[in-house]
Design a protein around this motif. Structure first.
Motif, PDB file in Angstrom:
ATOM      1  N   ASP A 222       0.902  -1.099  -0.191  1.00 31.03           N
ATOM      2  CA  ASP A 222       0.053   0.018  -0.008  1.00 31.03           C
ATOM      3  C   ASP A 222       0.800   1.241   0.106  1.00 31.03           C
ATOM      4  O   ASP A 222       2.126   1.224   0.043  1.00 31.03           O
ATOM      5  N   SER A 223       0.336   2.328  -0.131  1.00 27.72           N
ATOM      6  CA  SER A 223       0.780   3.716  -0.218  1.00 27.72           C
ATOM      7  C   SER A 223       1.553   4.182   1.275  1.00 27.72           C
ATOM      8  O   SER A 223       2.299   4.847   1.424  1.00 27.72           O
ATOM      9  N   ASN A 224       1.305   3.392   2.319  1.00 30.08           N
ATOM     10  CA  ASN A 224       1.783   3.737   3.599  1.00 30.08           C
ATOM     11  C   ASN A 224       3.156   3.042   3.626  1.00 30.08           C
ATOM     12  O   ASN A 224       3.534   2.806   4.881  1.00 30.08           O
ATOM     13  N   TRP A 225       3.766   2.292   2.895  1.00 27.73           N
ATOM     14  CA  TRP A 225       4.815   1.717   2.679  1.00 27.73           C
ATOM     15  C   TRP A 225       4.883   0.341   3.712  1.00 27.73           C
ATOM     16  O   TRP A 225       5.711   0.012   4.290  1.00 27.73           O
ATOM     17  N   CYS A 226       3.591  -0.311   3.642  1.00 27.69           N
ATOM     18  CA  CYS A 226       3.400  -1.452   4.166  1.00 27.69           C
ATOM     19  C   CYS A 226       3.360  -2.477   3.319  1.00 27.69           C
ATOM     20  O   CYS A 226       2.681  -2.343   2.416  1.00 27.69           O
ATOM     21  N   VAL A 227       4.140  -3.610   3.642  1.00 28.64           N
ATOM     22  CA  VAL A 227       3.946  -4.794   2.561  1.00 28.64           C
ATOM     23  C   VAL A 227       3.724  -5.998   3.568  1.00 28.64           C
ATOM     24  O   VAL A 227       3.990  -6.200   4.881  1.00 28.64           O
ATOM     25  N   GLY A 228       3.080  -6.951   3.261  1.00 32.46           N
ATOM     26  CA  GLY A 228       2.740  -8.274   3.810  1.00 32.46           C
ATOM     27  C   GLY A 228       2.277  -9.172   3.283  1.00 32.46           C
ATOM     28  O   GLY A 228       2.038  -9.255   1.888  1.00 32.46           O
ATOM     29  N   GLY A 229       2.023 -10.365   4.068  1.00 32.24           N
ATOM     30  CA  GLY A 229       1.533 -11.437   3.273  1.00 32.24           C
ATOM     31  C   GLY A 229       0.876 -12.543   4.291  1.00 32.24           C
ATOM     32  O   GLY A 229       1.394 -12.650   5.402  1.00 32.24           O
ATOM     33  N   VAL A 230       0.011 -13.302   3.671  1.00 32.08           N
ATOM     34  CA  VAL A 230      -0.524 -14.523   4.593  1.00 32.08           C
ATOM     35  C   VAL A 230      -0.643 -15.860   3.763  1.00 32.08           C
ATOM     36  O   VAL A 230      -1.046 -15.684   2.881  1.00 32.08           O
ATOM     37  N   LEU A 231      -0.163 -16.745   4.272  1.00 36.14           N
ATOM     38  CA  LEU A 231      -0.082 -18.217   3.840  1.00 36.14           C
ATOM     39  C   LEU A 231      -1.041 -19.003   4.528  1.00 36.14           C
ATOM     40  O   LEU A 231      -0.835 -19.293   5.573  1.00 36.14           O
ATOM     41  N   GLU A 232      -1.885 -19.530   3.836  1.00 34.23           N
ATOM     42  CA  GLU A 232      -2.959 -20.642   4.306  1.00 34.23           C
ATOM     43  C   GLU A 232      -2.593 -22.025   3.924  1.00 34.23           C
ATOM     44  O   GLU A 232      -2.477 -22.150   2.454  1.00 34.23           O
ATOM     45  N   LYS A 233      -2.827 -22.818   4.800  1.00 31.49           N
ATOM     46  CA  LYS A 233      -2.208 -24.382   4.285  1.00 31.49           C
ATOM     47  C   LYS A 233      -3.338 -25.245   4.821  1.00 31.49           C
ATOM     48  O   LYS A 233      -3.504 -25.195   6.100  1.00 31.49           O
ATOM     49  N   LYS A 234      -3.851 -25.949   4.124  1.00 33.25           N
ATOM     50  CA  LYS A 234      -4.851 -26.963   4.613  1.00 33.25           C
ATOM     51  C   LYS A 234      -4.324 -28.424   4.841  1.00 33.25           C
ATOM     52  O   LYS A 234      -3.308 -28.606   4.159  1.00 33.25           O
ATOM     53  N   LEU A 235      -4.889 -29.057   5.668  1.00 31.89           N
ATOM     54  CA  LEU A 235      -4.215 -30.370   6.186  1.00 31.89           C
ATOM     55  C   LEU A 235      -5.288 -31.399   5.961  1.00 31.89           C
ATOM     56  O   LEU A 235      -5.729 -31.875   6.732  1.00 31.89           O
ATOM     57  N   HIS A 250       7.539  -0.120   6.716  1.00 30.76           N
ATOM     58  CA  HIS A 250       8.620   0.524   6.442  1.00 30.76           C
ATOM     59  C   HIS A 250       8.731   2.197   7.108  1.00 30.76           C
ATOM     60  O   HIS A 250       9.560   2.475   7.780  1.00 30.76           O
ATOM     61  N   TRP A 251       7.740   2.890   6.822  1.00 24.98           N
ATOM     62  CA  TRP A 251       7.455   4.263   7.337  1.00 24.98           C
ATOM     63  C   TRP A 251       7.486   4.475   8.943  1.00 24.98           C
ATOM     64  O   TRP A 251       8.040   5.092   9.454  1.00 24.98           O
ATOM     65  N   LYS A 252       6.783   3.272   9.553  1.00 25.25           N
ATOM     66  CA  LYS A 252       6.491   3.388  10.925  1.00 25.25           C
ATOM     67  C   LYS A 252       7.662   2.347  11.603  1.00 25.25           C
ATOM     68  O   LYS A 252       7.645   2.447  13.014  1.00 25.25           O
ATOM     69  N   ASN A 253       8.268   1.772  10.864  1.00 22.32           N
ATOM     70  CA  ASN A 253       9.328   0.966  11.151  1.00 22.32           C
ATOM     71  C   ASN A 253       8.782  -0.009  12.383  1.00 22.32           C
ATOM     72  O   ASN A 253       9.376  -0.474  13.430  1.00 22.32           O
ATOM     73  N   ARG A 254       7.666  -0.864  11.959  1.00 22.38           N
ATOM     74  CA  ARG A 254       7.019  -1.633  12.538  1.00 22.38           C
ATOM     75  C   ARG A 254       6.953  -3.173  11.988  1.00 22.38           C
ATOM     76  O   ARG A 254       6.767  -3.157  10.784  1.00 22.38           O
ATOM     77  N   PHE A 255       6.860  -4.090  12.801  1.00 23.49           N
ATOM     78  CA  PHE A 255       6.870  -5.645  12.192  1.00 23.49           C
ATOM     79  C   PHE A 255       5.751  -6.466  13.120  1.00 23.49           C
ATOM     80  O   PHE A 255       5.967  -6.285  14.327  1.00 23.49           O
ATOM     81  N   HIS A 256       4.797  -7.028  12.351  1.00 28.06           N
ATOM     82  CA  HIS A 256       3.658  -7.940  12.946  1.00 28.06           C
ATOM     83  C   HIS A 256       3.801  -9.369  12.339  1.00 28.06           C
ATOM     84  O   HIS A 256       3.835  -9.373  11.226  1.00 28.06           O
ATOM     85  N   CYS A 257       3.743 -10.272  13.152  1.00 34.54           N
ATOM     86  CA  CYS A 257       3.512 -11.600  12.488  1.00 34.54           C
ATOM     87  C   CYS A 257       2.580 -12.296  13.336  1.00 34.54           C
ATOM     88  O   CYS A 257       2.455 -12.035  14.656  1.00 34.54           O
ATOM     89  N   GLY A 258       1.905 -13.438  12.934  1.00 34.20           N
ATOM     90  CA  GLY A 258       0.745 -14.081  13.718  1.00 34.20           C
ATOM     91  C   GLY A 258       0.792 -15.466  13.190  1.00 34.20           C
ATOM     92  O   GLY A 258       1.262 -15.701  11.972  1.00 34.20           O
ATOM     93  N   PHE A 259       0.189 -16.264  13.875  1.00 34.37           N
ATOM     94  CA  PHE A 259      -0.019 -17.806  13.360  1.00 34.37           C
ATOM     95  C   PHE A 259      -1.457 -18.114  13.990  1.00 34.37           C
ATOM     96  O   PHE A 259      -1.838 -17.760  15.066  1.00 34.37           O
ATOM     97  N   SER A 260      -2.286 -18.604  13.152  1.00 31.06           N
ATOM     98  CA  SER A 260      -3.585 -19.034  13.409  1.00 31.06           C
ATOM     99  C   SER A 260      -3.855 -20.624  13.262  1.00 31.06           C
ATOM    100  O   SER A 260      -3.417 -20.972  12.049  1.00 31.06           O
ATOM    101  N   VAL A 261      -4.776 -21.264  13.895  1.00 29.73           N
ATOM    102  CA  VAL A 261      -5.429 -22.402  13.575  1.00 29.73           C
ATOM    103  C   VAL A 261      -6.909 -22.681  13.392  1.00 29.73           C
ATOM    104  O   VAL A 261      -7.317 -21.905  14.340  1.00 29.73           O
ATOM    105  N   ILE A 262      -7.092 -22.938  12.244  1.00 30.71           N
ATOM    106  CA  ILE A 262      -8.761 -22.829  12.036  1.00 30.71           C
ATOM    107  C   ILE A 262      -9.205 -24.338  11.869  1.00 30.71           C
ATOM    108  O   ILE A 262      -8.706 -25.087  11.258  1.00 30.71           O
ATOM    109  N   VAL A 263     -10.344 -24.594  12.843  1.00 31.22           N
ATOM    110  CA  VAL A 263     -10.749 -25.945  12.825  1.00 31.22           C
ATOM    111  C   VAL A 263     -12.117 -25.996  12.157  1.00 31.22           C
ATOM    112  O   VAL A 263     -13.065 -25.236  12.905  1.00 31.22           O
ATOM    113  N   GLY A 264     -12.477 -26.682  11.365  1.00 28.57           N
ATOM    114  CA  GLY A 264     -13.937 -26.604  10.741  1.00 28.57           C
ATOM    115  C   GLY A 264     -13.877 -26.387   9.262  1.00 28.57           C
ATOM    116  O   GLY A 264     -12.938 -25.882   8.628  1.00 28.57           O
TER     117      GLY A 264
END
Length: 264
Positions: A222-235, A250-264
């Protein structure tokens, strides 16, 4: 002398047969295709459990443990009626979501006639009434007319592989474009201008489907210099989906990461 017969050229090309326009869908669905391409920002750990109690009733439990904000629990219920117009439209429909803080978000969708749909939205925050919204929708053969209390109208065009939407109001404008390049690749572009805040944002997202690997990847820039991605894997054959996301501003020098489990 003899006569020579020359073939007569038909300079008038046959008129191109235009395909009839299809209905663009409801107001809420106009931006949905474009927004589904963009990845949702993930932070902390999230567990989602879906349970179908019957063919009409389903409940969802969501537990989110955050290291930045407040952890929360959401309980969602969905009821669908017997009248099904399409695989994605069943009436009446009641959806309710309540979290551990007591905030409630409820929606009621009802089919008044074959071409008239209504929707009511109610929202509370910590047991305090916040807002409500009522929508009335008339669907024609190639158009959709929507009346929303408190929201502007919409102009749109739609096709089988792309959807372009422009939403204009007193507070600004919101435009989006969705394009399905192939069965594996989808892209979306979103532009939002706010005249009150004097701010304009631009975002580009894409989605890659890998059905053989049971994987879906969504990327964002986006225009706020934010890059990201989400990878989903079914089992399969387990009804479990793993998701891993990372976002860097990049503009605010912040990094976030997360992990989730979806059942159903």
């Amino acid at each position: 002398m003899g006569n020579v017969l020359a073939p007569v050229l038909n300079l008038h090309r046959p008129l191109r047969r235009e395909e009839p326009l299809t209905n663009p869908g409801s107001f809420d669905e106009l931006h949905r295709k474009c927004k589904e391409v963009f990845p949702q920002q993930m932070e902390g750990v999230k567990l989602i459990i879906n349970k179908a109690l019957s063919s009409h009733f389903q409940v969802t439990h969501t537990i989110h443990m955050s290291t930045v904000g407040q952890s929360s629990y959401h309980f969602n219920t969905t009821y669908v009626g017997d009248r099904q117009l399409s695989p994605t439209e069943t009436f009446p429909m009641l959806v309710g979501d309540i979290d551990s803080c007591g905030s409630l978000n409820a929606q009621v969708l009802h089919l008044v006639a074959e071409r008239i749909r209504t929707k009511a939205v109610f929202q509370t925050q910590q047991a305090r009434f916040v807002t409500w919204q009522f929508d009335g929708e008339l669907r024609g053969d190639d158009y959709t007319a929507t009346l929303t209390l408190g929201n502007p109208d919409v102009l749109s065009q739609s096709a089988l592989k792309w959807v372009a939407t422009l939403n204009i109001g007193y507070g600004g404008a919101h435009a989006s474009y969705y394009h399905r390049a192939s069965e594996q690749v989808q892209v979306g572009v979103e532009l939002e201008a706010n005249t009150r805040l004097q701010d304009t944002t631009f975002a580009f997202g894409y989605q890659l489907n890998l059905p053989q690997a049971n994987m879906v990847f969504r990327g964002l820039l986006d225009s706020n210099w934010c890059v990201g991605g989400v990878l989903e894997k079914k089992l399969p054959p387990l009804p479990v989906t793993l998701a891993l996301g990372a976002f860097l501003n990049h503009w605010k020098n912040r990094f976030h990461c997360g992990f989730s489990v979806i059942v159903g």
